[in-house]
Design a protein around this motif. Sequence first.
Motif, PDB file in Angstrom:
ATOM      1  N   GLN A 146     -25.694 -11.578  36.610  1.00  0.00           N
ATOM      2  CA  GLN A 146     -24.489 -12.273  36.150  1.00  0.00           C
ATOM      3  C   GLN A 146     -24.468 -13.712  36.672  1.00  0.00           C
ATOM      4  OE1 GLN A 146     -22.205 -11.259  34.037  1.00  0.00           O
ATOM      5  NE2 GLN A 146     -22.892  -9.147  33.781  1.00  0.00           N
ATOM      6  N   LEU A 177     -14.056 -19.730  27.712  1.00  0.00           N
ATOM      7  CA  LEU A 177     -15.252 -19.206  28.361  1.00  0.00           C
ATOM      8  C   LEU A 177     -15.206 -17.686  28.455  1.00  0.00           C
ATOM      9  CD1 LEU A 177     -17.860 -20.282  29.791  1.00  0.00           C
ATOM     10  CD2 LEU A 177     -16.613 -19.999  31.936  1.00  0.00           C
ATOM     11  N   ASN A 178     -14.034 -17.157  28.693  1.00  0.00           N
ATOM     12  CA  ASN A 178     -13.900 -15.706  28.821  1.00  0.00           C
ATOM     13  C   ASN A 178     -14.185 -14.974  27.516  1.00  0.00           C
ATOM     14  OD1 ASN A 178     -13.214 -15.860  31.532  1.00  0.00           O
ATOM     15  ND2 ASN A 178     -11.021 -15.965  31.132  1.00  0.00           N
ATOM     16  N   SER A 179     -14.131 -15.703  26.392  1.00  0.00           N
ATOM     17  CA  SER A 179     -14.422 -15.073  25.107  1.00  0.00           C
ATOM     18  C   SER A 179     -15.865 -15.288  24.675  1.00  0.00           C
ATOM     19  CB  SER A 179     -13.491 -15.641  24.019  1.00  0.00           C
ATOM     20  OG  SER A 179     -13.797 -17.000  23.749  1.00  0.00           O
ATOM     21  N   ARG A 221     -11.376 -22.255  30.484  1.00  0.00           N
ATOM     22  CA  ARG A 221     -11.571 -20.933  31.083  1.00  0.00           C
ATOM     23  C   ARG A 221     -11.213 -19.832  30.086  1.00  0.00           C
ATOM     24  NH1 ARG A 221     -12.896 -19.892  35.888  1.00  0.00           N
ATOM     25  NH2 ARG A 221     -12.381 -21.996  36.598  1.00  0.00           N
ATOM     26  N   GLN A 222     -10.150 -20.056  29.341  1.00  0.00           N
ATOM     27  CA  GLN A 222      -9.773 -19.072  28.333  1.00  0.00           C
ATOM     28  C   GLN A 222     -10.869 -18.922  27.272  1.00  0.00           C
ATOM     29  OE1 GLN A 222      -6.102 -20.030  26.372  1.00  0.00           O
ATOM     30  NE2 GLN A 222      -6.091 -18.195  25.118  1.00  0.00           N
ATOM     31  N   ARG A 247     -23.438 -19.330  29.814  1.00  0.00           N
ATOM     32  CA  ARG A 247     -22.025 -19.324  29.445  1.00  0.00           C
ATOM     33  C   ARG A 247     -21.499 -20.761  29.352  1.00  0.00           C
ATOM     34  NH1 ARG A 247     -18.562 -16.692  33.125  1.00  0.00           N
ATOM     35  NH2 ARG A 247     -17.218 -16.094  31.398  1.00  0.00           N
TER      36      ARG A 247
END
Length: 339
Positions: free
Chosen positions: A243, A283-285, A280-281, A250
């Motif tokens: 990760q 990136l999380n997707s 960040r929002q 990412r």
Amino acid sequence: MDDLMTRVPLSVLDLATVREGHSSADALRGTVDVAKTADELGYSRFWVAEHHNMPAVASTTPPVLIGAVAAQTRRIKVGSGGVMLPNHMPFVVAEQFALLEALYPDRIDLGIGRAPGTDQATAAALRGVSPYLTVEQFPEHLQTVLGLLGDERAAGKTGRLMATPAPETFPEVWILGSSTYGAQISAALGLPFCYAYHFAIASDVDSALQLYRSGFQPSERFPEPHVMVSASVIAAETTEEAQYLAGPSRIMALSLRTGRLGPIISPAAAAERELSDLDRQMLNSLPGTQYAGTADEVVADLDALVERTGANELILAGTTYDPATRQDTLARIAKAWGL
């Protein structure tokens, strides 16, 4: 899939990614090193992509890079993943790949796509003012390439043109796509189809492959449908390390969607990157890397992908900061897969 002998062949897709603090020439040398590793480990194919005007990608001209890779490898098939046909005159593409095939018989794949592989301004620079180089011309241009590369069904499209004098063998032609369009055109022409699952965030893989198989028209070279599916992977000693190593992929995925392009940053820089709430929002997707974990974890995910899609082959992408990370990933997966 407990029986290793039942597993499908694995291949490698590479973009010659440029990392921060290094040159494009370093990236190209890294690609050759990764290809040599894939060859030694028993992977079936090594494909290079076509992208333009991107600071993070040095793979701009697949035929040139294919020649360099083929010269430095022994048995692995080398090809394009893919050549973006609307950027090029069909006769030029056919001549380039006929020449490669003459140099490396039965080792050359021509994967063809219809996306630009770049932004609109760069696409316009590639194509010039010719009204002949358009997406709408893709089916006609594809059949011209096929005719020039020995497909008798499309021979009438080529007139008196010949890609090479008296060819002895022909490159294997694939259609690439991430939508139902590519699936349908490859089915109609009886060609193998590679679905770009590795960057299809809202993937239509199930319906695309169903359309491909149900509409497949047998050809002399491919009497049955043949599917390859791509996936983005990183394998490491631990899930946490994988990760961490996937962090740059990412950030690259975020950069592509926000227009803030640059070279690949290191895992440490990715971990320390300060992001806005919106970034960040987003990136999380964005997975960046779909399957990041230990070799056993990644192989379990790949087994599930084969089970879901019925793929005849898989091709492994993966954005990493260091080519050595890709080589280590390929070695771990090869061992766990049973290559």
